[in-house]
Enzyme design. Structure first.
Site, mmCIF file in Angstrom:
data_model
loop_
_atom_site.group_PDB
_atom_site.id
_atom_site.type_symbol
_atom_site.label_atom_id
_atom_site.label_comp_id
_atom_site.label_asym_id
_atom_site.label_seq_id
_atom_site.Cartn_x
_atom_site.Cartn_y
_atom_site.Cartn_z
ATOM 1 N N GLU A 1 3.185 0.052 -11.000
ATOM 2 C CA GLU A 1 4.579 -0.070 -10.564
ATOM 3 C C GLU A 1 5.506 0.847 -11.355
ATOM 4 O OE1 GLU A 1 5.962 -3.892 -9.268
ATOM 5 O OE2 GLU A 1 3.911 -4.648 -9.116
ATOM 6 N N GLY A 2 4.970 2.019 -11.664
ATOM 7 C CA GLY A 2 5.708 3.037 -12.415
ATOM 8 C C GLY A 2 5.273 3.075 -13.860
ATOM 9 N N ALA B 1 0.827 -1.208 0.000
ATOM 10 C CA ALA B 1 0.000 0.000 0.000
ATOM 11 C C ALA B 1 0.864 1.263 0.000
ATOM 12 C CB ALA B 1 -0.940 -0.004 1.204
ATOM 13 N N GLY C 1 -9.057 -9.991 -36.628
ATOM 14 C CA GLY C 1 -10.248 -9.308 -37.135
ATOM 15 C C GLY C 1 -11.413 -9.391 -36.160
ATOM 16 N N SER D 1 2.242 8.655 -8.991
ATOM 17 C CA SER D 1 3.664 8.763 -9.326
ATOM 18 C C SER D 1 4.406 9.654 -8.332
ATOM 19 C CB SER D 1 3.828 9.326 -10.745
ATOM 20 O OG SER D 1 3.283 8.430 -11.705
ATOM 21 N N GLU E 1 6.033 6.605 -18.548
ATOM 22 C CA GLU E 1 6.655 7.927 -18.447
ATOM 23 C C GLU E 1 7.661 7.970 -17.294
ATOM 24 O OE1 GLU E 1 3.199 8.047 -20.880
ATOM 25 O OE2 GLU E 1 3.376 7.352 -18.809
ATOM 26 N N GLN F 1 -5.915 -7.242 -34.286
ATOM 27 C CA GLN F 1 -6.077 -6.766 -35.662
ATOM 28 C C GLN F 1 -6.011 -7.920 -36.666
ATOM 29 O OE1 GLN F 1 -6.843 -3.658 -36.105
ATOM 30 N NE2 GLN F 1 -6.843 -3.517 -38.330
#
Length: 382
Positions: A364-365, A124, A340, A132, A368, A337
């Site tokens: 977990e990050g 936690a 289909g 972040s 970015e 894709q």
């Protein structure tokens, strides 16, 4: 770096593969549809040494290394990502910090219960207003004269929160010190002052129950402080480095499942009288999927190898997590894709792989944050 695996590593991988194929894969759609926590399956994983892979045998674990951990997570994730999420949190986020910073009594009480699969653990750190930016946490721990702490506040997006018996909690004990004012605690959820919120309805990994938790005058005794006071942020960041290897392995498992399903499909599916795998555009996608999958696996094994040598591995873990998660998202996208309409249907697992892959770029990050970590490590600038 040795590209061969030991007999013990391959044995653990085989155990994970058999459980994944025989027990987890057949029930994955059921747990995903209902969003139900697979408690029986997780206990079975624990009984087979998969909930404490890197935990020494004296604390109920398998006593294996980080490479064995990666191999096992990949197999479980290929069957169902939600199971691998729970497995990763218990192995890395919960057990790692206690093994490194905990007392002998803490290891025997908290690690053993999780490693043996008797109980479920949680981690936690995140709060409603601090993801972040972990140092912006508002959860407070006020020290009392007897050395205990009284905790008040909320944590959000807690994996296994609805069922966890024990939680590694991070709270601000000295708010004026910023990151140096965070302390880590070991929480027993059966004690007064602990409350669970509603289970969150999620896009993917739906069987890994997630909820908000709240503390109201919850008392933590001095012997349940993890590490030294004010060391919590350092513990959290170190644990997240280890956790990123687990998430990278999870992403690889998801991507591998999507890739293997696609490989079979392009051989069988015919259009204009020939298998669609003969079309150059399909072949291009298959080649790129394979390259991304193998690159992610090798980078993740490198991170695990460095960790196993007891060397700093934060940068390698961030590189592995970033590459593997974004590769998984791309590979599952292409898999849908290529399939289909069938890829869009819930009658096949492709759409589940696609939904499950997204979270690997977030928790977990985020991607970015990984880029920030990598760039700072490479340049030395902040």
């Amino acid at each position: 770096m040795d590209f061969g695996f030991s007999e013990e590593q391959l044995m653990l991988q085989d155990v994970a593969r058999r459980i994944a194929q025989e027990k987890i894969a057949p029930s994955a759609e059921h747990f995903d549809r209902l969003g139900e926590f697979p408690l029986e399956n997780m206990r079975f994983l624990g009984e087979n040494g998969l909930m404490g892979i890197e935990v020494p045998t004296e604390y109920g674990g398998a006593g294996m290394d980080p490479i064995a951990y990666v191999l096992a997570i990949v197999e479980i994730a290929a069957a169902d990502a939600a199971h691998s999420t729970i497995m990763s949190v218990n192995n890395s986020l919960f057990c790692n910090g206690i093994l490194k910073f905990g007392t002998e009594a803490q290891k025997q009480k908290y690690v053993r219960a999780i490693a043996e699969g008797r109980e479920i653990g949680a981690f936690a750190l995140t709060e409603p207003q601090s993801g972040s930016d972990a140092t912006a946490m508002r959860c407070r721990a006020v020290k009392q004269a007897d050395g205990s702490f009284v905790i008040n506040g909320k944590k959000s997006w807690i994996t296994s929160g609805p069922v966890a018996k024990y939680i590694v909690l991070f709270a601000m004990s000295e708010p004026d010190k910023g990151a140096r004012g965070v302390t880590a605690f070991l929480v027993d959820t059966t004690q007064p002052g602990f409350h669970r919120g509603k289970t969150e309805p999620k896009l993917g990994i739906r069987a890994s129950a997630t909820c908000e938790i709240e503390f109201t005058d919850y008392v933590v005794h001095a012997d349940d402080v993890l590490g030294a006071e004010g060391q919590g942020f350092k513990i959290a960041m170190g644990v997240l480095d280890a956790g990123r290897i687990g998430i990278a392995a999870q992403a690889i498992g998801i991507a591998r499942a999507a890739y293997e399903a696609t490989l079979e499909y392009v051989k069988e599916r015919k259009a204009f009288g020939v298998a669609i795998g003969t079309f150059q555009m399909t072949q291009s996608k298959i080649a790129d999927m394979k390259c991304k999958l193998d690159a992610a696996l090798l980078l993740t094994l490198r991170a695990a190898w460095v960790k196993g040598k007891d060397q700093p591995f934060g940068n390698e873990a961030a590189i592995a997590k970033l590459t593997a998660s974004e590769s998984a998202m791309w590979i599952t996208h292409q898999a849908v894709q290529i399939h289909g309409g069938m890829g869009y249907s819930k009658e096949m697992p492709l759409e589940r792989y696609f939904r499950d892959a997204k979270i690997t770029e977030i928790y977990e990050g985020t991607s970015e944050i990984q880029r920030l970590v990598i760039a700072r490590n490479e340049t030395g600038l902040r």
